[in-house]
Every structure is written in structure tokens, then in C-alpha cells.
Scaffold this active site. Structure first.
Site, PDB file in Angstrom:
ATOM      1  N   ASN A  12      13.671 -18.275  31.427  1.00 29.97           N
ATOM      2  CA  ASN A  12      14.344 -18.556  30.155  1.00 29.97           C
ATOM      3  C   ASN A  12      15.409 -19.617  30.403  1.00 29.97           C
ATOM      4  O   ASN A  12      16.445 -19.349  31.008  1.00 29.97           O
ATOM      5  CB  ASN A  12      14.971 -17.257  29.626  1.00 29.97           C
ATOM      6  CG  ASN A  12      15.758 -17.482  28.333  1.00 29.97           C
ATOM      7  OD1 ASN A  12      15.690 -18.547  27.721  1.00 29.97           O
ATOM      8  ND2 ASN A  12      16.514 -16.479  27.932  1.00 29.97           N
ATOM      9  N   LYS A  14      17.245 -21.063  28.278  1.00 30.39           N
ATOM     10  CA  LYS A  14      18.360 -20.948  27.323  1.00 30.39           C
ATOM     11  C   LYS A  14      18.705 -22.338  26.764  1.00 30.39           C
ATOM     12  O   LYS A  14      17.828 -23.185  26.659  1.00 30.39           O
ATOM     13  CB  LYS A  14      19.553 -20.241  27.974  1.00 30.39           C
ATOM     14  CG  LYS A  14      19.124 -18.903  28.598  1.00 30.39           C
ATOM     15  CD  LYS A  14      20.275 -18.029  28.979  1.00 30.39           C
ATOM     16  CE  LYS A  14      19.746 -16.739  29.604  1.00 30.39           C
ATOM     17  NZ  LYS A  14      20.828 -15.791  29.912  1.00 30.39           N
ATOM     18  N   HIS A  96      16.206 -11.123  22.677  1.00 29.44           N
ATOM     19  CA  HIS A  96      17.073 -11.373  23.830  1.00 29.44           C
ATOM     20  C   HIS A  96      18.497 -10.922  23.502  1.00 29.44           C
ATOM     21  O   HIS A  96      18.943 -11.045  22.372  1.00 29.44           O
ATOM     22  CB  HIS A  96      17.054 -12.857  24.210  1.00 29.44           C
ATOM     23  CG  HIS A  96      17.702 -13.123  25.536  1.00 29.44           C
ATOM     24  ND1 HIS A  96      19.067 -13.203  25.678  1.00 29.44           N
ATOM     25  CD2 HIS A  96      17.177 -13.277  26.782  1.00 29.44           C
ATOM     26  CE1 HIS A  96      19.351 -13.408  26.964  1.00 29.44           C
ATOM     27  NE2 HIS A  96      18.221 -13.458  27.646  1.00 29.44           N
TER      28      HIS A  96
END
Length: 251
Positions: A12, A14, A96
Site C-alpha cells: 500500500n 498510500k 483501511h
């Protein structure tokens, strides 16, 4: 039983990266070598998903970091599962902890998103996990079961093969604190038993439950060696060449 479940590692990214740094990540991922027995999926910011899909080895999946619960409409700034599919990607991360705790998404909304994404043929990495005060208050199980229930309620019996569950203790994300392999295994084991009871024994046995929370090259082997930990969802470390080591944790 873990050996029947294909090891899964998600990266991930982000809200990180630009074309120059992403080219560097693509380079070390394509060079590998990556364990062929591990399923690998990376999740760039939405604006770079198509760029990454075009340059990355086809064996590696590409995921959205989030998407909304309908196909299209007046939802400024959001994207849909249909758009993810349209650019050749097949996964999305939903629920998330940053979506829950920074952006205030509810269990119910996350459940609705899971339902819609699966209905459109997009596979889901569904995240659950408790905050530090919840863990210290002895509420870990209560919190993860509640979050999981909202997901279970929205997954049809024949859709579980398209779901990976990521247990991410919020207190261990980006803090450098990691749940010990034993702490992580305990939650994974209880979660699997809960799924056996609430969904079915076969789903509990086949569902991949991965761990997220400061996974690194240093701790990935020990985490990956636990009976009920089927991989990891990696944050910051997925931007660095160390990520290859994490993918190869079970070799």
C-alpha cells in the site's frame, strides 16, 4: 492448513510517489526475483494506477486504495470499482484504518463498498483492526469481530475467493511498533475460528488473513511463519527494495 492458502503480499503506497520514484519501484519489482508461490498486489495512488499497470510485470496485481459504493455519479474526488476495472486493474483496498479513522468511514459504509466492488468483479483487500486504547481496554476481539461482521454481511457465499482480509492493529501502523508474531497469530487464529462459526468451516480454512502493521524485511519471516498468517499488507516498506524480501518471506 496454511500451506493450502497462497501466500499474499500487498504493497500500500498510500499518498506517496511521483513518476520518477514510481519508476524506481517498478524497476525493482520487475527485476525481483519474486517468489512465484506468492501473490503480489501493489496499490499506488489512484492518479498513477494506470501508469503502474502499463509498466509493471503482469504477474503483479494493481489495486485501488479505495473506491465508492456505486458505479458513477456526483461524488467529487472519488472513484468507482468500474473505473478500477476499466484501466485493467482488479483489486481494491477497503476499510483501511486511515479511511476509518482519518476520514471517518463507518463499518456500514465499508460493508456497502465491499458488496459493490465484488458485484463488479473487483477483488477486495478488506482491512480491520483496533486502536491502542481498544487493545489496552481488552476490546480487540469485540472491535475486529464488529468490523468483520459488516464485511461478512456483504459477501455472498461464492465470493469469498475474491476477498483477502488484512488484520492491521492501528497502534502498529507506521509507529515502528509491531504486534509480536505471537500477538498477531492469536488474533488471526481467533478471527479464523469466528469466521468458521459465522460463515463456514471451508471459508475459514481457505480465506487468506494477512497481517499489516510495520512489516519489514527484519520481521517478515517470523510473521509469515505463523500458522494463521497468510501474508502481509505493507506500507512504507513497499516503497523500498526491501519489499522484495517481504514477498519472499516464506522461501
Amino acid at each position: 492448513m496454511a500451506s493450502q492458502r497462497k501466500f499474499f503480499v500487498g504493497g500500500n503506497w498510500k499518498m506517496n510517489g511521483n513518476k520518477a520514484s514510481i519508476d524506481g519501484i517498478i524497476q525493482f519489482l520487475n527485476a525481483g526475483p519474486l517468489d512465484p508461490n506468492t501473490e503480489v498486489v501493489v496499490s499506488p495512488p489512484a492518479i498513477y494506477m494506470e501508469y503502474v499497470r502499463g509498466k509493471l510485470d503482469q504477474k503483479i496485481g494493481v489495486a485501488g486504495q479505495n473506491c465508492y459504493k456505486v458505479e458513477k455519479g456526483a461524488f467529487t474526488g472519488d472513484i468507482s470499482a468500474n473505473m478500477i476495472k476499466d484501466i485493467g486493474c482488479e483489486w481494491v483496498i477497503l476499510g483501511h484504518s486511515e479511511r476509518r479513522n482519518v476520514f471517518g468511514e463507518s463499518d456500514q459504509l465499508i460493508g456497502e463498498k465491499v458488496k459493490y466492488a465484488l458485484s463488479q468483479g473487483v477483488k477486495v483487500i478488506a482491512c480491520i483492526g483496533e486502536k491502542i486504547e481498544e487493545r489496552e481496554g481488552g476490546k480487540t476481539e469485540e472491535v475486529v469481530y464488529r468490523q468483520m461482521q459488516a464485511i461478512v454481511d456483504n459477501v455472498a457465499a461464492d465470493q469469498w475467493a475474491n476477498v483477502v482480509v488484512a488484520y492491521e492493529p492501528v497502534w502498529a501502523i507506521g509507529t515502528g511498533k509491531t504486534a509480536t508474531p505471537a500477538q498477531a497469530q492469536e488474533v488471526h487464529q481467533k478471527l479464523r475460528a469466528w469466521i468458521a462459526k459465522k460463515v463456514s468451516e471451508p471459508v475459514a480454512n481457505s480465506l487468506r488473513i494477512i497481517y499489516g502493521g510495520s512489516v519489514s524485511g527484519a520481521n517478515c519471516k517470523e510473521l509469515g511463519g505463523q500458522a494463521d498468517i497468510d501474508g502481509s499488507l505493507v506500507g512504507g516498506a513497499s516503497l523500498k527494495p526491501d519489499f522484495v524480501q517481504i514477498v519472499n518471506a516464506t522461501q
